[in-house]
Design an enzyme around this catalytic site. Sequence first.
Site, PDB file in Angstrom:
ATOM      1  N   ARG A 185       0.817  -1.216   0.000  1.00  8.31           N
ATOM      2  CA  ARG A 185       0.000   0.000   0.000  1.00  8.31           C
ATOM      3  C   ARG A 185       0.848   1.262   0.000  1.00  8.31           C
ATOM      4  NH1 ARG A 185      -1.134   2.863   4.342  1.00  8.31           N
ATOM      5  NH2 ARG A 185      -0.580   1.132   5.713  1.00  8.31           N
ATOM      6  N   ARG A 201      11.476  -0.159   8.638  1.00 12.52           N
ATOM      7  CA  ARG A 201      12.074  -0.696   9.856  1.00 12.52           C
ATOM      8  C   ARG A 201      13.572  -0.832   9.643  1.00 12.52           C
ATOM      9  NH1 ARG A 201       7.845   0.526  11.336  1.00 12.52           N
ATOM     10  NH2 ARG A 201       6.327  -0.583  12.652  1.00 12.52           N
ATOM     11  N   GLU A 222      16.161   2.722  19.349  1.00 12.23           N
ATOM     12  CA  GLU A 222      15.486   4.014  19.461  1.00 12.23           C
ATOM     13  C   GLU A 222      15.022   4.240  20.899  1.00 12.23           C
ATOM     14  OE1 GLU A 222      12.341   4.288  16.594  1.00 12.23           O
ATOM     15  OE2 GLU A 222      13.626   3.782  14.897  1.00 12.23           O
ATOM     16  N   HIS A 256      12.013   8.949  13.671  1.00 14.25           N
ATOM     17  CA  HIS A 256      10.872   8.026  13.565  1.00 14.25           C
ATOM     18  C   HIS A 256       9.542   8.784  13.679  1.00 14.25           C
ATOM     19  CE1 HIS A 256       9.685   3.536  14.151  1.00 14.25           C
ATOM     20  NE2 HIS A 256       8.877   4.164  13.303  1.00 14.25           N
TER      21      HIS A 256
END
Length: 327
Positions: free
Chosen positions: A154, A236, A265, A285
């Site tokens: 998508r 990712r 993170e 992020h």
Amino acid sequence: MRVHILDDYFDTLRQLPSFGRLADHDVTIWTDHVTDPAALAERLRDAEALVLFRERTEVGADLADRLPNLRLVSQRSVYPHVDVEALTRNGVLLCSNLQLDAPSSAAAEHTFALILAAARDLPRQVASARAGTWQAGVGKSLNGRTLGLYGYGRIGRQLAGYGRAFGMRIVWWSSEAGRARAAADGEKVAKSREAFFAESDFVSVHVRLKEATRGIITSDDLQAMRPDATFVNTSRAGLVAPGALLAALEVGRPGTIALDVFDSEPVTDPNDPIVSHPRVIPTPHIGFVTEDELDLQFAGIYDQINAFAVGKPINMINPEVWDGSGR
């Protein structure tokens, strides 16, 4: 229910319309980030429901075993950060709407923003203007350049639409099944993996992280790119093989790397070798961090809590835990 929400860094959620769905619950929001399981267990000791802010906090056995009051973990999308076995062993239900085809433009928009930033060298140009030295080099137009999209899903298809609006050529690579779907849809698929990386001006990866895709982007892939090309990862960090980014930066192939995801993170060390590298455009992020996207995501997370509270849980990942008693 006593509901605790983790990692809402800017105390955003209570300002969004969806927050009203928790009106019948006792809600605590934590705006900092705690990694120590013992310290986290202490602050969550009375929690009956725990809301996770995407993958910001790992819920492993060392935390789950310390929360005797916990009955529900509610979140959205995939859950590599959650030890489902540990939750199940402790009688805790995990509810997560995977929303594999949910409409969302935030991640695609941010990815294309990074492509534009790389093409026009915006970080360096902004720094030059602020330093009083005016222009700092020459950028590139997107029109006529090739956008390589790895993963026929998508978000990739949304990016293809953005790229075409800017006059870019679109080329795909993916799993064998993904390539077949792209070809069936009349899309251009690269003649080989090597050609995909070598011929693209920009490569953006959009693949879900699972065991089969971990490290799927290798050093050879990155170093097959041209010195004037850009690699973008807003999906990712684990999709890229360990050490591959630094190795690519050392040889200058590709010339620019734009990242929204990192191995560990949050990254708070200004001297981190990736974040501080002059040919890296890093963002913290934030691909999904818009008011619109958060309202959409958390509405569903709150609905899971309400469904659990009335004894009709939805989107159960470990349904064997549920016996109708609420525990």
